[in-house]
Design an enzyme around this catalytic site. Structure first.
Site, short mmCIF file in Angstrom:
data_model
loop_
_atom_site.label_atom_id
_atom_site.label_comp_id
_atom_site.label_asym_id
_atom_site.label_seq_id
_atom_site.Cartn_x
_atom_site.Cartn_y
_atom_site.Cartn_z
N SER A 1 7.07 -19.08 -8.73
CA SER A 1 7.16 -19.40 -7.31
C SER A 1 7.04 -20.90 -7.07
O SER A 1 6.39 -21.63 -7.83
CB SER A 1 6.03 -18.67 -6.56
N TYR B 1 -2.67 -17.73 -5.46
CA TYR B 1 -1.38 -17.20 -5.88
C TYR B 1 -0.65 -18.21 -6.75
O TYR B 1 -0.13 -17.88 -7.83
CB TYR B 1 -0.56 -16.85 -4.65
N LYS C 1 0.35 -17.79 -10.75
CA LYS C 1 1.72 -17.92 -11.26
C LYS C 1 1.79 -18.98 -12.35
O LYS C 1 2.48 -18.80 -13.37
CB LYS C 1 2.67 -18.26 -10.11
#
Length: 338
Positions: A125, A153, A157
């Site tokens: 991402s 998050y 990732k």
């Protein structure tokens, strides 16, 4: 050729599966089985396709089933999304880091046992980037920009990216990382992603429903349509290793092409395409938490590495909206056409 897609019945998983089922081949070889692994299998999905096998349930608990036969290609799309991970740290670590490591270990065990070395594509991402006070982001970001995530998050990732790089370096698998931009316009119901409003402020008004924009319209973001995102994932999956056009050079991730647009431009495009009555369904109500998270992501990218694979960003946001109108005419109020 046995291909596994985790999150196979999710938004992107279904579209990647549909593209593979249409092609029926991967790098010129016939696809023998397409395994779609997910916790939920919606009715009327690709599960009825004769080429498809379904693995239903929590992925970590179903790895024996996923790897019951040799896996040639593993497209790992399953993930907890940004706002979920910020609200629930343990969920994010379990769904993103622990699950990915379990997949890597299963792939490693397959190759160690004399089976094929799996080719693994991981959907990362734009959230791996962030503007650290000690190291602000440059005006234009590339793969050489140091990732400094500002969310759980993004950290998760990035951890997975590094694990995949090391498993690849050691020859356990052939790992590739595609960093996705925010995908807009997503169809269906809103999800828990912090960036979900970047679809909602278009999708909901086009359906005749009100929508709230939680950021100031001047905010610029990096977007990609679903069509371009699926194209990018599959191009990264199929590319051969090596230097030169159309090849994956080294272990560096590929930032999929980004269209840079302001939220104001998005809303202006909605007004031009659908009219005032539809555009007026959007209310601007800034939320500092959402704005801080989404605003920490870069908006302008150097797309050279993706371009070497033959990938290009969407030409403009109007084309993104037109794609949505063509693909989801049943979710649009009467009178609005591509």
């Amino acid at each position: 050729m046995r291909i596994v897609i985790t999150g196979g019945f999710g938004f992107l998983g279904q579209r990647v599966a549909a593209a593979l089922l249409t092609a029926r081949t991967f790098r010129g070889a016939p696809i023998d089985r397409l395994v779609l692994a997910d916790r939920v299998v919606p009715p009327g999905s690709a599960a009825a396709e004769p080429l498809v096998d379904v693995v239903r349930g929590d992925l970590v608990d179903r790895l024996d089933e996923v790897f019951a036969e040799p896996v040639d290609v593993l497209i790992h799309l399953a993930s907890a999304v940004s706002a979920e991970c910020e609200a629930d740290f343990d969920l994010g670590m379990s769904a993103n880091v622990d699950t990915t490591r379990a997949l890597l270990e299963a792939a490693r065990a397959q190759s160690a046992a004399g089976g094929p070395t799996p080719r693994m594509v991981f959907s990362s991402s734009v959230a791996v980037y962030g503007s650290d006070p000690a190291l602000p982001l440059p005006p234009v970001v590339s793969e050489s920009t140091l990732p400094t995530p500002r969310s759980s998050y993004g950290i998760q990732k990035l951890v997975c990216e590094q694990l995949i790089a090391d498993y690849t370096r050691r020859g356990f698998l052939d790992g590739r990382v595609a960093r996705l931009m925010t995908v807009s316009v997503r169809p269906g119901k809103p999800n828990a992603a912090a960036s979900g409003f970047l679809s909602g402020i278009i999708r909901e008004p086009l359906a005749g429903l009100p929508a709230t924009c939680p950021v100031h319209p001047e905010l610029k973001v990096a977007l990609a349509s679903p069509r371009r995102t699926v194209e990018g994932i599959l191009r990264v999956a199929e590319a051969e290793r090596g230097a030169g056009p159309g090849r994956i050079d080294g272990g560096v991730p590929v930032n999929l092409p980004a269209l840079t647009v302001s939220v104001a431009d998005m809303l202006s495009t909605l007004r031009q395409v659908a009219g005032d009555a539809v555009a007026d369904l959007v209310t601007i109500a800034p939320d500092p938490g959402v704005e801080a998270l989404v605003g920490s992501w870069p908006a302008a990218f150097d797309n050279a590495r993706a371009a070497a694979l033959g990938l290009a960003p969407d030409p403009d946001f109007a084309s993104v909206v037109r794609d949505y109108l063509e693909d989801h005419a049943d979710a649009v109020v009467d009178g609005v056409h591509p």
